[in-house]
Write an enzyme that holds these catalytic residues in place. Structure first.
Site, PDB file in Angstrom:
ATOM      1  N   ARG A  35       0.854  -1.190   0.000  1.00 22.31           N
ATOM      2  CA  ARG A  35       0.000   0.000   0.000  1.00 22.31           C
ATOM      3  C   ARG A  35       0.887   1.235   0.000  1.00 22.31           C
ATOM      4  O   ARG A  35       1.658   1.452   0.919  1.00 22.31           O
ATOM      5  CB  ARG A  35      -0.916   0.013   1.233  1.00 22.31           C
ATOM      6  N   SER A 104     -12.765  -4.184   0.600  1.00 24.84           N
ATOM      7  CA  SER A 104     -13.045  -3.751   1.966  1.00 24.84           C
ATOM      8  C   SER A 104     -14.543  -3.617   2.183  1.00 24.84           C
ATOM      9  O   SER A 104     -15.282  -3.236   1.270  1.00 24.84           O
ATOM     10  CB  SER A 104     -12.390  -2.391   2.240  1.00 24.84           C
ATOM     11  N   LYS A 133      -6.658   3.886  10.259  1.00 26.04           N
ATOM     12  CA  LYS A 133      -7.998   3.659   9.736  1.00 26.04           C
ATOM     13  C   LYS A 133      -8.963   4.724  10.260  1.00 26.04           C
ATOM     14  O   LYS A 133      -9.958   4.442  10.904  1.00 26.04           O
ATOM     15  CB  LYS A 133      -8.490   2.261  10.160  1.00 26.04           C
TER      16      LYS A 133
END
Length: 219
Positions: A35, A104, A133
């Site tokens: 990522r 997700s 997050k």
């Protein structure tokens, strides 16, 4: 998918990124997601190619976050997209059949919508609120995993706040695997951290209760 590492250069605390990932894989990580939110496309591709070469001897799949272009350019094993990224109907038309696709799920509606999709796994995000997050919906919590397990046909991955202290509970509530960042990347020994988490997952799925263990020393 049982022990899924999401990479984060900053979480490696100044140590070599590729060393951290390889140590984690040696310890038992079964899938790695690259990522990169800040790199240019070319830099992202170069890093992905190097990481794929590193993972190949261990037969650990490389998953690219968000970018079909990067995934195709490095011949990645799969791709992961969030709810605010590419719609699934567009993704499936652009990504080669037979490769890993992870999506997700931030809400119960996301889980229900995904029932119509042929995907490899569904990632409940976040399980708990974490600094990595902050732009997502309400945390799922353990009851959320149980609900998703009853209402989804897909393998369930959970991410967000997972550690050695709550992995067993997540598995017992229905998670098929856990995804972690700092629990491995920021550990004094990524190898030992991965080894311990993998042991907890295996024991939880086998119905074995492991006794509390002391933190691993620096390695």
């Amino acid at each position: 998918m049982e022990l899924y590492l999401v990479t984060d250069e900053a979480a490696c605390l100044g140590r070599d990124f590729f060393w951290v990932v390889e140590e984690a894989v040696k310890g038992g990580v079964t899938m790695v997601q690259l990522r990169e939110k800040a790199l240019s496309a070319n830099a992202f591709i170069d890093k992905a190619k190097r990481l794929k070469e590193l993972l190949a001897p261990y037969k650990v799949p490389l998953i690219i976050n968000d970018s079909v272009e990067v995934a195709l350019a490095c011949d990645a094993d799969g791709i992961h997209v969030g709810q605010s990224d590419m719609p699934f109907h567009e993704l499936k038309n652009r990504f080669p059949a037979g490769r890993i696709i992870g999506i997700s799920a931030e809400t119960r509606e996301n889980v229900q919508e995904a029932e119509a999709w042929n995907i490899s796994y569904l990632a409940l995000s976040p399980l708990f609120a974490t600094p990595s997050k902050m732009d997502t919906g309400n945390p799922w919590g353990m009851n959320g995993i149980s609900w998703a397990k009853r209402n989804s046909r897909h393998p369930l991955l959970v991410i967000g706040g997972l550690s050695r202290h709550n992995t067993r509970e997540a598995i017992l509530n229905g998670a098929d695997g856990i995804a972690v960042i700092s629990a491995i990347c920021s550990s004094p020994s990524p190898y030992e951290a991965a080894k311990e988490l993998g042991s907890i997952i295996a024991a939880s799925k086998s119905g074995i209760h492991l006794p509390p263990q002391m933190e691993f020393p620096n390695k």
